[in-house]
Design an enzyme around this catalytic site. Sequence first.
Site, PDB file in Angstrom:
ATOM      1  N   ASN A   7       0.873  -1.171   0.000  1.00  0.00           N
ATOM      2  CA  ASN A   7       0.000   0.000   0.000  1.00  0.00           C
ATOM      3  C   ASN A   7       0.912   1.224   0.000  1.00  0.00           C
ATOM      4  O   ASN A   7       1.438   1.613   1.045  1.00  0.00           O
ATOM      5  CB  ASN A   7      -0.885  -0.042   1.252  1.00  0.00           C
ATOM      6  CG  ASN A   7      -1.885   1.096   1.296  1.00  0.00           C
ATOM      7  OD1 ASN A   7      -1.880   1.971   0.419  1.00  0.00           O
ATOM      8  ND2 ASN A   7      -2.729   1.103   2.310  1.00  0.00           N
ATOM      9  N   ARG A  91      -2.494  -2.125  -3.509  1.00  0.00           N
ATOM     10  CA  ARG A  91      -3.720  -1.366  -3.280  1.00  0.00           C
ATOM     11  C   ARG A  91      -3.653  -0.107  -4.143  1.00  0.00           C
ATOM     12  O   ARG A  91      -2.679   0.645  -4.082  1.00  0.00           O
ATOM     13  CB  ARG A  91      -3.793  -0.971  -1.815  1.00  0.00           C
ATOM     14  CG  ARG A  91      -5.032  -0.196  -1.525  1.00  0.00           C
ATOM     15  CD  ARG A  91      -5.106   0.179  -0.077  1.00  0.00           C
ATOM     16  NE  ARG A  91      -6.400   0.766   0.184  1.00  0.00           N
ATOM     17  CZ  ARG A  91      -6.808   1.136   1.368  1.00  0.00           C
ATOM     18  NH1 ARG A  91      -6.032   0.972   2.404  1.00  0.00           N
ATOM     19  NH2 ARG A  91      -7.993   1.663   1.533  1.00  0.00           N
ATOM     20  N   HIS A 180     -13.057   2.708   0.105  1.00  0.00           N
ATOM     21  CA  HIS A 180     -13.034   1.599   1.072  1.00  0.00           C
ATOM     22  C   HIS A 180     -13.623   0.336   0.443  1.00  0.00           C
ATOM     23  O   HIS A 180     -14.133  -0.533   1.154  1.00  0.00           O
ATOM     24  CB  HIS A 180     -13.877   1.899   2.340  1.00  0.00           C
ATOM     25  CG  HIS A 180     -13.365   3.007   3.182  1.00  0.00           C
ATOM     26  ND1 HIS A 180     -14.206   3.946   3.742  1.00  0.00           N
ATOM     27  CD2 HIS A 180     -12.118   3.324   3.592  1.00  0.00           C
ATOM     28  CE1 HIS A 180     -13.483   4.799   4.457  1.00  0.00           C
ATOM     29  NE2 HIS A 180     -12.205   4.447   4.379  1.00  0.00           N
ATOM     30  N   ARG A 240     -12.564  14.991   8.194  1.00  0.00           N
ATOM     31  CA  ARG A 240     -13.368  15.388   7.030  1.00  0.00           C
ATOM     32  C   ARG A 240     -14.772  15.776   7.471  1.00  0.00           C
ATOM     33  O   ARG A 240     -15.364  15.118   8.334  1.00  0.00           O
ATOM     34  CB  ARG A 240     -13.467  14.255   6.006  1.00  0.00           C
ATOM     35  CG  ARG A 240     -12.157  13.895   5.365  1.00  0.00           C
ATOM     36  CD  ARG A 240     -12.395  12.924   4.203  1.00  0.00           C
ATOM     37  NE  ARG A 240     -11.144  12.331   3.784  1.00  0.00           N
ATOM     38  CZ  ARG A 240     -10.864  11.018   3.844  1.00  0.00           C
ATOM     39  NH1 ARG A 240     -11.773  10.166   4.295  1.00  0.00           N
ATOM     40  NH2 ARG A 240      -9.714  10.584   3.443  1.00  0.00           N
ATOM     41  N   GLU A 384      -8.576  -5.647   4.842  1.00  0.00           N
ATOM     42  CA  GLU A 384      -8.371  -5.255   3.449  1.00  0.00           C
ATOM     43  C   GLU A 384      -7.145  -5.938   2.851  1.00  0.00           C
ATOM     44  O   GLU A 384      -7.155  -6.329   1.685  1.00  0.00           O
ATOM     45  CB  GLU A 384      -8.212  -3.731   3.370  1.00  0.00           C
ATOM     46  CG  GLU A 384      -9.534  -3.026   3.615  1.00  0.00           C
ATOM     47  CD  GLU A 384      -9.371  -1.569   3.974  1.00  0.00           C
ATOM     48  OE1 GLU A 384      -9.032  -1.288   5.141  1.00  0.00           O
ATOM     49  OE2 GLU A 384      -9.577  -0.715   3.104  1.00  0.00           O
TER      50      GLU A 384
END
Length: 401
Positions: A7, A91, A180, A240, A384
């Site tokens: 990643n 990823r 996601h 956020r 993940e």
Amino acid sequence: MKILVINAGSSSLKYQLFEMLDKVVIAKGLVERIGIADGKLTHRYGENGKFELDVDMKNHTVAMEHVLEALMSPEHGVIHSIDEISAVGHRVLHGGEKLTKSIIIDDYVEQVIEEYFPLGPLHNPANLMGIRACKAIMPDTPMVAVFDTAFHQTMPPKAYLYGIPRKYYENLGIRRYGFHGTSHRYIAGEIVKKPGLTQGSRVIIAHLGNGSSLSACVDGKCQDTSMGLTPLEGVLMGTRSGSLDPAVVQFISERESMTATQVVNMLNKESGLLALSQRSSDMRDVYTGAEEGDKNCQETLDVWAYGVKKYVGAYAAAMGGLDALVFTAGIGENDYRSRASVCEGLEFMGIKIDARKNEALRGVEGMISAEDSKVQVWVMPTNEELAIARDTLSLVTAEAQ
Ligand code: ADP
């Protein structure tokens, strides 16, 4: 068979090496400050093994060389040769409308990842750097790209179109993509294996972490999701804002003499839990604040739970009912108070949690709904990296046959 999962961020690179026979991580680590001074590699192996190296790395290729050295080191390594790594899974944030499934990386895939730089300006260039670094060092090892957006590509136009002139969708690709996706897909695949649920079950997945998104899934496929063109849309997150009236951007920009980019940066990095609580972007700190009587923190918790609850209601309506609600990611997996506050008052739609079961579950899988709840409510740790490793394994095995 060993699969390496990568990643890559703009100045960082996370890795996990899986032994796929028993699906365990045999080593993992993080490289920080790539291309900046004071670079650092933290490598973990075995039960509690840890190796740290302070070294400057001018680019991702140098970082990958250090990762492979650590993996093969006689002292703290777990393999003897690069050839033991059967494939690498990367990823990648944005696959847009062209890359809708995990795929073996070739020139075309690299070209499309690059084409989508404008849609994932922070991540796609970094992801591609990670891919190219691995290819430079391991030219004969198959590589697979797994996209954060891919799972959501089954959404129908009614869920992904924004009500703006069509030319922006047609010419610029502006639409809801969702993120996601690897986490949502992993959970969507696991939950339908539970007793009482079937492939056709209507499921809401609440991935609630520092970044948060919900998805509505039927037949294990995504029907709708809360993040949009970028991960800014949806519920309140760590830093956020989540959804708001777009006119806010213009208003702040004019009043504060900020550019649109500066305002959007503020909405991404200086908003959410952090801004409303005026304390922290970490949910644990916000709870501590509320317990100490800080009104801002209590209000923040209320805004957060109210926002998530509205998505649960909306998605149940969109699917014409609900069979299961799953909580995952940092907050969803660990925090019973947040789960309770989301479910509170939803008994009318068949969601009834068992307070004792809910309080007892932290970071492990389990059902928290009451015996007489119509909807099954679950806590399910997401994974993940394992999902990326599984995709990588199945694609390279299929190609080898
Ligand atoms: P990311 O989106 O960065 O992957 P995570 O899924 O790891 O984030 O979630 C991180 C967040 O989870 C933290 O910011 C914290 O607010 C929350 N979290 C983790 N453990 C707990 C806990 N025990 N109680 C409440 N919140 C928690």
